[in-house]
Design an enzyme around this catalytic site. Sequence first.
Site, PDB file in Angstrom:
ATOM      1  CG  ASP A 113      82.047   1.155  66.288  1.00 38.48           C
ATOM      2  OD1 ASP A 113      82.650   1.454  65.254  1.00 38.48           O
ATOM      3  OD2 ASP A 113      82.355   0.177  66.999  1.00 38.48           O
TER       4      ASP A 113
ATOM      5  N   GLY B  30      85.879   2.671  61.572  1.00 38.37           N
ATOM      6  CA  GLY B  30      87.253   2.658  61.085  1.00 38.37           C
ATOM      7  C   GLY B  30      87.476   1.607  60.029  1.00 38.37           C
ATOM      8  CG  ASP B  31      85.790  -2.628  58.813  1.00 38.03           C
ATOM      9  OD1 ASP B  31      86.814  -2.908  58.166  1.00 38.03           O
ATOM     10  OD2 ASP B  31      85.093  -3.472  59.402  1.00 38.03           O
TER      11      ASP B  31
END
Length: 1132
Positions: free
Chosen positions: A408, A681-682
């Site tokens: 992540d 998710g950015d």
Amino acid sequence: MLLRWIRQQLGFDPPHQSDTRTVYIANRFPQHGHYVPQQFADNRIISSKYTVWNFVPKNLFEQFRRIANFYFLIIFLVQLMIDTPTSPVTSGLPLFFVITVTAIKQGYEDWLRHKADNEVNGAPVFVVRSGSLVQTRSKNIRVGDIVRVAKDETFPVDLVLLSSDRAEGTCHITTTSLDGETNLKTHYSVPETLVSQSVSRLEALHAVVECQQPDADLYRFVGRITVTQQEEEIVRPLGPENLLLRGARLKNTKEIFGVAVYTGMESKMALNYKCKSQKRSAVEKSMNTFLLIYLGILLFEAILSTILKYAWQAEKKWDEPFYNQKTQQERNSSQILKFISDFLAFLVLYNFIIPISLYVTVEMQKFLGSFFIGWDLDLYHEESDQMAQVNTSDLNEELGQVEYVFTDKTGTLTENEMLFRECSINGIKYQEINGKLIHEGMTDDSPDGSGPPLSREELLFLKAVSLCHTVQISYEQPGDGPGNPFPHANGFSSQMEYYASSPDEKALVEATKRMGVTFIGSHGEVMEIKTFGKSEKYKLLHVLEFDATRRRMSVILQTPSGGKVLFTKGAESAVLPFTKSGEIDKTRVHVDEFALKGLRTLVVACRHFNVEEYEEVDRRLHEARAALQQREERLAEVFSFIEKDLELLGATGVEDKLQEKVQETIESLRLAGIKVWVLTGDKHETAVSVSLSCGHFHHTMNILELVQQKSDNECAEQLRQLARRIREDHVIQHGLVVDGASLSLALRGHEKLFMEVCKNCSAVLCCRMAPLQKAKVVRLLKTSPEKPITLAIGDGANDVSMIQEAHVGIGIMGKEGRQAVRNSDYAIARFRFLSKLLLVHGHFYYIRVATLVQYFFYKTLYDSVYLTLYNICFTSLPILVYSLFEQQVHPHMLQSKPVLYRDISKNSLLSFKTFLYWTLLGFCHAFVFFFGSYILMGEDTSLMGNGQMFGNWTFGTLVFTVMVITVTLKLALETHFWTWMNHFVTWGSIAFYFIFSLFYGGIIWPFLHTQDMYFVFVQLLSSGSAWFAIIIILIACLFPDIIKKVIYRHLQPTSTQKSQFIETNYQGIGCVDSMCCYSEGENGCARLGRMVAQVMGRYDPAYANRSWSDSDPFYSNDRSILTLTPMEATHC
């Protein structure tokens, strides 16, 4: 209800009966009609594998999936059913011990998961029941309950927002732990419920929510709410903007009330978890393969022995000798049954080549070895006072086999903190020093702390930055109410806190505040700033929202003087082409310089409108926003019309603060042959910028993009173009950027092509990823033909699916809650610790377990007591201690030379070639044991001092004695790192064997049926020829192995062995290469190796000189508990 409860306890969930669910707010069910209440899950979160009810059957099922356990169960049952040469205890007792120890270990680990779940499920919450606000536990929330959540609390369930303390019924939340985004999101309540801001009004609310059944998609929610007011039903649609997800956090709002629609394991956060499955390491799979091979050998031996028995008994004199006459029943029995019985008897007799104690030792090694990770002070984070944590010890050796790392971004690679560093205004570079804007290269020399007055360009730039955003403000000043939009009227609070739609927006607004231009807040259409204490109010006319196509956002404002101005900020490539004035070339150079420093860059521009221009802009915007058809296309066209002919103001450089040593860690992993994929998710731009700053992408890389694909055909064509570009360019390293939408298309029908592109890229970045998409990417790599070992690391709830899907899952103890830690196999406080976890601990664990497994198959006999004790007592402790403490090279050497990790990749130490070598070595040694003893002792049967003949038991004891000593010394030859414990168990095991044999054979034991071993061992030791035979056989077994090691070590050394040479020269570790050291620091194998090298013409005196002096440098600052003995040059 009882059946449902039983199904839940056993881990089953009943299927939903319909596509929608009806939720009665406050659980006010209709009193008329034939209403059948729907059944919903309770609000418990379950990350554990077992319950009290299913632990025994489920654990036994998983354990008997292991071939050895299942095999020994069959052998134990056979021993119970037929007359066999050995007692059932010899199989049953070790099997019971293995099953019990494993069950206790796995039960303890699952108890820790239950304990963590209980903390979450027992958290206090407030719900509205019976007209009052009552406190209960999170697990007691039911669907339909009205829940109150206060500021900075996380939502305990998925809620539909009913009301907030704000008059407009909105609230702000962050979803960092769900999708990794730190931006502030605004959620809304419907007009009919937003006035219900008190318990009494909520009690009077009559409403029903109808919505879809639970769905894992975080960004999709379809429903409607029907509110009954004065006997009139008002229906309002519900969408994602009305749903507050479990795990999100309430910000900038004092409190909200919402109705629970999805609870427990039906919440969207929980549905993004994968089902927890039993992970099995590559070593365990190899063990099962090897056991199948040995099982085949065992069956062959049993069948061959049975056939030879009947061939031997073909003659009458051997079938029924005078001393063993058959009974009439035996003569009349079925030949088939006799053959089967004999086959099973041989099977039991030979079954000890399948070592059941292997699993016991492996389980103990994993369990005890896992404590070293927690004890390692190099993995301790002082600031947070957190040590590394092991949630499952079954995968220790898998840490040494990782080929792909999926990580992540937010909170894992970064600290989730943005810092303003530099800016360019009107072609001049500035930096912030002590809250003042200073020209680059200059220092803050003002004695009173005040800087020079700002020029018009500088002031306009700072105003543009402080106004072009969607930042929200929270004030902590006492007495502020929701009706006071500007609580700073009597002097603004120093406790003002910004919440931004992106982290760099927040950093920029905070920077302008420090420089004297402070954004005070916005209410409705008014935005207020203070410029060096002077208040200025701007009217917000339009917001041109950011989108991935334009890659910029704008605001149109009315200035205090009445003029209309557009402020725009965005990526360099999205703004500079539309500018017509300003220092464009200088700014472009400055932006490139910022990017080379790893800073996130934004370009700022403006445009002033006259009255006619603004009227045209306003009309076009209203028409586009009112359109029902092709609204997005029309808005994009209008935005392009507005955002042109810009005046360039400058650019900003913001640092996304990386965690310490992230760049070095990623580079170490790359050198170790591990590919790193970033799944986030950015936004696209944010993710690429961080990848560049952390070293995941290099500036020399050719960055390929698979983004914004709209159709299958378009995606396939783009993939083919990327594959072609990679094939045509053989020099440049490639990096790939993929977004979530394009990934869905690529995985739909072009997996093979997508994987071909990915595997030819040095680094891959996936952005805008949903949690389940992360897991799909991991699964895609796992199931590819090469079957690589994968590792996933993250810190939020959005990473749980990825962590559970990967072979090894690691949770970061970060700022996004504990969901990732609870569902991981290992937990560490910082990303940089991953380097030592893999390169050192993984390397050690794999080498230890691999040698342990091969050694057990190698050392694989006649009295039942000796059979039982051979693997349990006589030869178990040396290999257990070896598997806990062995170090082929120093930990610092492993970290400083990551390439050594490649020596153990692809399960190289458990390859079929290595397995065949150890197996053949075992057969050869067994051949030498038996026939060596037979040749030396068999011809002369009166070798004892008193003239007594050698019998079968004495001969067997001689073979067994040689075997115990040889297998122990063989392990000593394999040991590189000697501690006092290794010496104690190695020589102690041999001594224990002699002491036990003297004790066991020196006493007549009344509970034994026979006394075959009485005085046998004493007689054997009294014979000088027996001692001579033991020494000769030991030399015959071990000397060829020593020669082979020396030749391979000096003529074909591995990278690890070369590092051992360097380490011995420069660190003074003389016990690394052999079990025997000389006082001057040179081991025996080194001298022998020099002789071999001289004979073969490969001798280099400078290379082979491996002595040291007390002045030679060596590492002494290793804080790991693994280094149990001081490595001093003065003594080994």
